[in-house]
Design a protein around this motif. Sequence first.
Motif, short mmCIF file in Angstrom:
data_model
loop_
_atom_site.label_atom_id
_atom_site.label_comp_id
_atom_site.label_asym_id
_atom_site.label_seq_id
_atom_site.Cartn_x
_atom_site.Cartn_y
_atom_site.Cartn_z
N ILE A 18 0.84 -1.20 0.00
CA ILE A 18 0.00 0.00 0.00
C ILE A 18 0.88 1.25 0.00
O ILE A 18 0.63 2.19 -0.75
N GLU A 19 1.91 1.24 0.82
CA GLU A 19 2.83 2.38 0.85
C GLU A 19 3.47 2.59 -0.52
O GLU A 19 3.54 3.71 -1.02
N ALA A 20 3.92 1.50 -1.14
CA ALA A 20 4.58 1.60 -2.44
C ALA A 20 3.62 2.03 -3.55
O ALA A 20 4.04 2.63 -4.54
N ARG A 21 2.34 1.73 -3.38
CA ARG A 21 1.34 2.01 -4.42
C ARG A 21 0.35 3.08 -3.97
O ARG A 21 -0.77 3.16 -4.49
N ILE A 22 0.75 3.92 -3.03
CA ILE A 22 -0.16 4.92 -2.47
C ILE A 22 -0.72 5.84 -3.54
O ILE A 22 -1.89 6.22 -3.49
N GLY A 50 0.10 -3.56 -14.57
CA GLY A 50 1.11 -3.18 -13.59
C GLY A 50 0.65 -2.21 -12.53
O GLY A 50 1.46 -1.69 -11.76
N ARG A 51 -0.68 -1.96 -12.46
CA ARG A 51 -1.17 -1.05 -11.42
C ARG A 51 -2.46 -1.56 -10.81
O ARG A 51 -3.13 -2.42 -11.37
N VAL A 52 -2.80 -1.02 -9.65
CA VAL A 52 -4.03 -1.39 -8.96
C VAL A 52 -5.18 -0.59 -9.57
O VAL A 52 -5.16 0.64 -9.53
#
Length: 173
Positions: A11-15, A69-71
């Motif tokens: 979550i931190e990496a993809r905030i 590659g992304r949420v």
Amino acid sequence: MSIVPLSAADIEARINELSDLLHACVMDGASVNFVMPYAMADAERFWRKKVLARMDDGLLTVLGWMEGGRVVGSVQLDADTPPNQAHRADVKKMLVHPAFQRRGIGKALMAAVEQAARDKGLTLLTLDTRSGDKGEPLYRASGFEVAGVIPAYSRDPFADVYDACTYMYKQLA
């Protein structure tokens, strides 16, 4: 395309991706507890204060739909309940980026969150949704039943009016 559990580090990496997801959904009219004006900083604050801050106790599970590659979708399973309700959890923040809706992502996320609940030994899921919102048919199709409707429950994201809320449940056992 896959569903993955998101750790606090994820979550931190993809905030930024998660903030964009939430912001896009709110701007598209999703009634997920926020009202206008709603800035990207508000979305990031939600992920930091309401999600990351709770990840250590193991009671909050966040699942993400990864594409390109992304949420682009996520759902939360919140098992932080009182001792007499340890058999259940709340399904929260079912989000699919507007650009990715109507592709079965929501259905897949609902199946995954149900499996996550079963894996934790839970036997009852609950959720609430704005009555008549586009998520309500998804929840019904996922086997959730209506427990009741509360009128004038929450403020509309864009207008100074109050919308009804439908409470739903699904027994897993």
